[in-house]
Design an enzyme around this catalytic site. Structure first.
Site, PDB file in Angstrom:
ATOM      1  N   ASP A  30       0.619  -1.301  -0.077  1.00  0.00           N
ATOM      2  CA  ASP A  30      -0.226   0.183   0.710  1.00  0.00           C
ATOM      3  C   ASP A  30       0.930   1.600  -0.241  1.00  0.00           C
ATOM      4  O   ASP A  30       1.694   1.323   0.240  1.00  0.00           O
ATOM      5  CB  ASP A  30      -1.048   0.282   1.248  1.00  0.00           C
ATOM      6  N   ASN A  87     -13.187  -3.393   2.631  1.00  0.00           N
ATOM      7  CA  ASN A  87     -13.965  -2.516   2.866  1.00  0.00           C
ATOM      8  C   ASN A  87     -14.682  -2.204   1.443  1.00  0.00           C
ATOM      9  O   ASN A  87     -14.061  -2.652   0.300  1.00  0.00           O
ATOM     10  CB  ASN A  87     -13.232  -0.407   2.774  1.00  0.00           C
ATOM     11  N   GLN A  94     -14.624   2.179   0.924  1.00  0.00           N
ATOM     12  CA  GLN A  94     -13.406   1.814  -0.121  1.00  0.00           C
ATOM     13  C   GLN A  94     -12.906   3.232  -1.301  1.00  0.00           C
ATOM     14  O   GLN A  94     -13.981   3.541  -1.288  1.00  0.00           O
ATOM     15  CB  GLN A  94     -14.818   0.867  -0.676  1.00  0.00           C
ATOM     16  N   SER A  95     -12.269   3.685  -1.473  1.00  0.00           N
ATOM     17  CA  SER A  95     -11.944   4.625  -1.605  1.00  0.00           C
ATOM     18  C   SER A  95     -11.257   4.031  -3.108  1.00  0.00           C
ATOM     19  O   SER A  95     -11.627   5.166  -4.352  1.00  0.00           O
ATOM     20  CB  SER A  95     -11.118   5.169  -1.045  1.00  0.00           C
ATOM     21  N   VAL A  96     -11.152   3.236  -3.768  1.00  0.00           N
ATOM     22  CA  VAL A  96     -10.423   2.511  -5.421  1.00  0.00           C
ATOM     23  C   VAL A  96     -11.504   0.931  -5.695  1.00  0.00           C
ATOM     24  O   VAL A  96     -12.133   0.155  -4.973  1.00  0.00           O
ATOM     25  CB  VAL A  96      -8.851   1.410  -5.163  1.00  0.00           C
ATOM     26  N   HIS A 100     -10.046  -5.135  -3.844  1.00  0.00           N
ATOM     27  CA  HIS A 100      -9.235  -5.500  -2.548  1.00  0.00           C
ATOM     28  C   HIS A 100      -8.452  -6.065  -0.879  1.00  0.00           C
ATOM     29  O   HIS A 100      -9.838  -5.075  -0.207  1.00  0.00           O
ATOM     30  CB  HIS A 100      -7.742  -4.151  -2.951  1.00  0.00           C
TER      31      HIS A 100
END
Ligand code: 5GP
Ligand code: ZN
Length: 114
Positions: A30, A87, A94-96, A100
């Site tokens: 990350d 997430n 969750q941002s992407v 994942h």
């Protein structure tokens, strides 16, 4: 060509520190680690979130979990313990939007998570 950040990392269009890859999965560090060990494990196939998972993709999810366990061994956090986080959608942070798993280790984890 996909506009997805993690698709681009999987295809090596965008650089990342890749620790493991095979036909189905890629694992990389990350960029903003939240623990001494913070690795993201993704399917090569674009799946936006767990909420989008189809029944025919359940074996793939099992494979991603196995990759987590393998990386945890490689990174030396297996004995002390580690956390795997997935997430899903906005409230979870969750941002992407390419599914994942976060593998977090190397420090004590609190419960409940924030
Ligand atoms: P989420 O918030 O969606 O569960 O997690 C997305 C994760 O992707 C975050 O922990 C964030 O630091 C990481 N991330 C975002 N952009 C990049 C990038 O360009 N490279 C890498 N290696 N990680 C990224
Ligand atoms: Zn993608």
């Amino acid at each position: 060509m996909s506009e997805c950040l993690f698709c681009k990392i999987a295809s090596r269009e965008i650089p990342a520190t890749i620790l493991y890859e095979d036909e189905h999965a890629v694992a990389f560090r990350d960029i903003n680690p939240q623990a001494p060990v913070h690795v993201l494990i993704i399917p090569r196939q674009h799946i936006a979130s767990l909420a989008e998972l189809k029944p025919e993709q359940t074996a793939l999810m099992g494979h991603l979990l196995w990759v987590c366990a393998e990386i945890a061994r490689q990174e030396g956090v297996e004995a002390e313990g580690y956390r795997v986080v997935l997430n899903t959608n906005r409230a979870a942070g969750q941002s992407v939007f390419h599914l994942h798993l976060h593998l977090l280790g190397g420090r004590h984890m609190r419960w409940p998570p924030g």
